[in-house]
Design a protein around this motif. Structure first.
Motif, short mmCIF file in Angstrom:
data_model
loop_
_atom_site.label_atom_id
_atom_site.label_comp_id
_atom_site.label_asym_id
_atom_site.label_seq_id
_atom_site.Cartn_x
_atom_site.Cartn_y
_atom_site.Cartn_z
N TYR A 198 40.59 45.06 42.10
CA TYR A 198 39.91 44.41 40.97
C TYR A 198 40.71 43.24 40.40
O TYR A 198 40.19 42.48 39.58
N PHE A 199 41.96 43.07 40.82
CA PHE A 199 42.73 41.89 40.40
C PHE A 199 41.98 40.61 40.79
O PHE A 199 42.02 39.61 40.09
N HIS A 200 41.31 40.65 41.93
CA HIS A 200 40.65 39.45 42.46
C HIS A 200 39.45 39.03 41.63
O HIS A 200 39.12 37.84 41.58
N VAL A 201 38.79 39.97 41.00
CA VAL A 201 37.53 39.65 40.31
C VAL A 201 37.67 39.64 38.79
O VAL A 201 36.73 39.29 38.09
N ALA A 202 38.83 40.02 38.29
CA ALA A 202 39.02 40.09 36.83
C ALA A 202 39.27 38.71 36.23
O ALA A 202 39.90 37.85 36.84
N ASP A 203 38.77 38.52 35.03
CA ASP A 203 39.06 37.30 34.27
C ASP A 203 40.35 37.47 33.46
O ASP A 203 41.12 36.53 33.29
N THR A 204 40.56 38.68 32.95
CA THR A 204 41.72 38.98 32.11
C THR A 204 42.34 40.28 32.59
O THR A 204 41.61 41.26 32.85
N ARG B 50 50.42 43.70 27.49
CA ARG B 50 50.97 42.43 27.97
C ARG B 50 49.91 41.74 28.82
O ARG B 50 49.27 42.38 29.66
N ASP B 51 49.75 40.47 28.60
CA ASP B 51 48.80 39.68 29.39
C ASP B 51 49.49 39.27 30.69
O ASP B 51 50.39 38.43 30.69
N ILE B 52 49.09 39.88 31.80
CA ILE B 52 49.73 39.59 33.10
C ILE B 52 48.73 38.94 34.05
O ILE B 52 48.90 39.01 35.28
N THR B 53 47.72 38.28 33.51
CA THR B 53 46.67 37.70 34.35
C THR B 53 47.24 36.77 35.41
O THR B 53 46.93 36.90 36.61
N ALA B 54 48.09 35.82 35.02
CA ALA B 54 48.63 34.84 35.97
C ALA B 54 49.46 35.51 37.04
O ALA B 54 49.30 35.22 38.25
N GLN B 55 50.37 36.41 36.65
CA GLN B 55 51.23 37.08 37.64
C GLN B 55 50.42 37.93 38.60
O GLN B 55 50.68 37.94 39.81
N SER C 4 46.96 37.07 45.56
CA SER C 4 46.69 36.07 46.59
C SER C 4 47.34 36.41 47.92
O SER C 4 46.91 35.93 48.97
N ALA C 5 48.37 37.23 47.90
CA ALA C 5 49.03 37.64 49.14
C ALA C 5 48.27 38.77 49.83
O ALA C 5 48.63 39.16 50.95
#
Length: 568
Positions: free
Chosen positions: A406-412, A422-427, A433-434
């Motif tokens: 679900y990391f791939h489809v989440a906005d936040t 903790r907001d870890i969206t970018a990380q 992506s790997a």
């Protein structure tokens, strides 16, 4: 209407007679500060207590109009008065002696949520107060002990009324604070859509509960603190500036290690559809009022529900556009729960991986290689979650602890780390992506059909008495049928279940004609409760079970779990 002196004379006449003579007391009596109504007299001292009500006229009650001028303030004031009256009855209950339930004085027990109830009502025009309670009429064996009832009605009850229902004897600052909190909570809920949010959790909130069986706040718990990137500041009408985490619309993923607070946050959001009392710790945890908690519910019945959004091509050829079963699997029950929530008007779904059907949520790459897609009738929620938001405006907050898909489809993406978000969206996006997600291109799915039209059962059409029994928050029994509501997790009070039972009976008698859709029937019920209050469900009776207001989402949930539901 008779006087209190006449009631006292009546009690003297029936003293030491057989218990049925208590029936003569039924009626209304004027006391100096209020009108006492004896609405229902129990059959014997061991039966359910007698139902009594107290009505204090607006001028006598003396509450300033500002305390009840809006619906949210009115509900909050009624809740506060009921709680105060309940504290008084704890002091005086069973001071009158006798057999069985003799001497009991009790009212509805309120939890941490503020709910509209039949137990206490404020007249929106005059500010008058109506409070309903139960009293165990005293007896020795099955012989009336009228002197002990006189003690209750002429000594103990007047003390309770004076101490808790008359403005002049109450803490004015406390009542002002109750009204202000209710208005602030309503303001946050109103602001969520225009801010693009589906939930708000204030800094300093205490989310953990004292224990698994106590809804009180945990002592020494870690206060909630929003990540800077998700922080939102609101200017409330009374409290002023307040800062907290705004959960944006779209797809939000809550992750973290075990016991770090993921499910605790979700539970607070589930109940954030209700206002909470001061001191609860979740006073400023406010969720979109249409939010529905979704889970797998093995064994539930499903009645002609369109689950084709998620399940198609079953080996037995069963039609998933009108899916019907008495014993749903985890995946079919969760699919039905999602579709039924959308039918009920939900714009936010709340899910926890721990209570979901794995095959409904995701299929990994290896499984897709071994079991080809044309052999799998389930379209996982992973492949529909974006479409639900982008095509139908339905957001999702999902707690996940094991699957990274679900990391791939989440906005936040929020990580709970020792109860700190903790907001870890970018990380998380970079790490994801790997691990490319093997999901076929999203195809538009047709909107589910919501054209189910209930038909009443014969047993509700003949004017025969319906046996109704509330089972706490677990469900309600209607004649020989038990509606299992254990997994409708946003029911906060057993009196809501009682209201659902009455709503089912009322709808069967009046609106289930095979022409109205389920949506139309629920709208009719909501209109009835808005116009007549919850008392409208009693159909003219004054001694029904105590009721608390359910949301429209729980009305749908009750109908959908009623195995006797007949659909045309």
């Amino acid at each position: 209407m008779q006087t209190s002196a006449q009631l006292k004379e009546l009690l003297a006449r029936i003293d030491r007679k057989g218990y049925p003579a208590y029936k003569d007391t039924k009626g209304s009596y004027r006391f100096p500060e209020y009108v006492l109504s004896i609405d229902h007299v129990q059959g014997d001292p061991f039966a359910a207590p007698s139902k009594v009500s107290v009505r204090v006229e607006g001028k006598r009650a003396g509450f300033p109009a500002a305390l009840y001028q809006s619906p949210c303030r009115r509900t909050a004031l009624a809740d506060a008065l009921l709680r105060g009256f309940g504290r008084q009855t704890e002091r005086y209950s069973f001071q009158a002696k006798g057999s069985g339930r003799s001497g009991l004085i009790s009212v509805s027990r309120c939890g941490q949520e503020v709910l509209e109830r039949t137990a206490c009502r404020i007249d929106p025009e005059s500010g008058g107060v109506l409070l309903r309670l139960e009293v165990g009429f005293p007896a020795n064996g099955r012989t009336i002990n009228a002197r002990e009832l006189e003690k209750i009605l002429f000594e103990l009850l007047p003390r309770c009324v004076s101490a808790s229902l008359l403005y002049r004897n109450l803490d004015a600052k406390f009542l002002q604070a109750v009204a202000a909190l209710a208005e602030d909570q309503a303001y946050i809920r109103q602001k969520l859509p225009e801010l693009g949010l589906c939930a708000f959790v204030a800094d300093g909130s205490i989310l953990p509960r004292l224990s698994g069986v106590s809804a009180l706040p945990m002592k020494d718990a870690v206060p909630f603190r929003s990540p800077a990137s998700l922080a939102v500041t609101l200017e409330l009408p009374h409290r002023g500036k307040i800062t907290g985490m705004g959960v944006p619309k779209g797809v939000t993923l809550v992750v973290g290690g075990g016991y770090h607070g993921k499910s605790t946050l979700l539970k607070a959001l589930e109940l954030g559809v209700y206002d909470h009392i001061a001191g609860d710790g979740r006073e400023y945890v406010v969720t979109d009022g249409t939010a529905v908690k979704i889970r797998a519910e093995d064994g539930r019945s499903i009645r002609k529900t369109d689950i084709s959004l998620f399940i198609n091509g079953l080996p037995n050829g069963k039609d998933t556009r009108r899916f019907d079963t008495e014993d749903a699997s985890g995946s079919t029950s969760q699919a039905a729960n999602v579709v039924e929530a959308i039918e009920a008007g939900a714009s936010l779904l709340l899910m926890d991986e721990d209570t979901s059907a794995t095959n409904f949520m995701v299929r990994d790459a290896l499984m897709q290689q071994v079991i080809h897609r044309d052999r799998e009738p389930i379209t996982p929620f992973l492949e529909r979650i974006r479409g639900l938001y982008e095509d139908q405006g339905v957001s999702t907050i999902l707690v996940a602890g094991s699957s990274g898909a679900y990391f791939h489809v989440a906005d936040t993406i929020v990580q709970m780390d020792r109860y700190e978000p903790r907001d870890i969206t970018a990380q998380a996006k970079e790490a994801a992506s790997a691990f490319p997600l093997e999901v076929p291109p999203r195809t538009a799915a047709g909107a589910p059909r919501f054209d189910r039209r209930p038909q009443a059962s014969r047993e509700f059409q003949g004017g025969e008495r319906v046996k109704l029994k509330a089972l706490g928050r677990d469900g309600v029994s209607v004649n020989r049928e038990t509606v299992d509501l254990r997994y409708v997790e946003q029911l906060a009070d057993g009196e809501q279940c009682a209201a659902l039972g009455y709503a089912l009976v009322y709808a069967q008698r009046h609106w289930m004609d095979g022409r109205r859709t389920l949506r139309q029937i629920v709208e009719e019920l909501e209109g009835l409760m808005a116009e007549q209050g919850l008392e409208g469900l009693w159909e003219g009776s004054s001694n029904g079970m105590p009721l608390a207001r359910p949301r429209r989402q729980e009305l749908f949930a009750m109908f959908n779990r009623y195995r006797g539901l007949k659909l045309s």
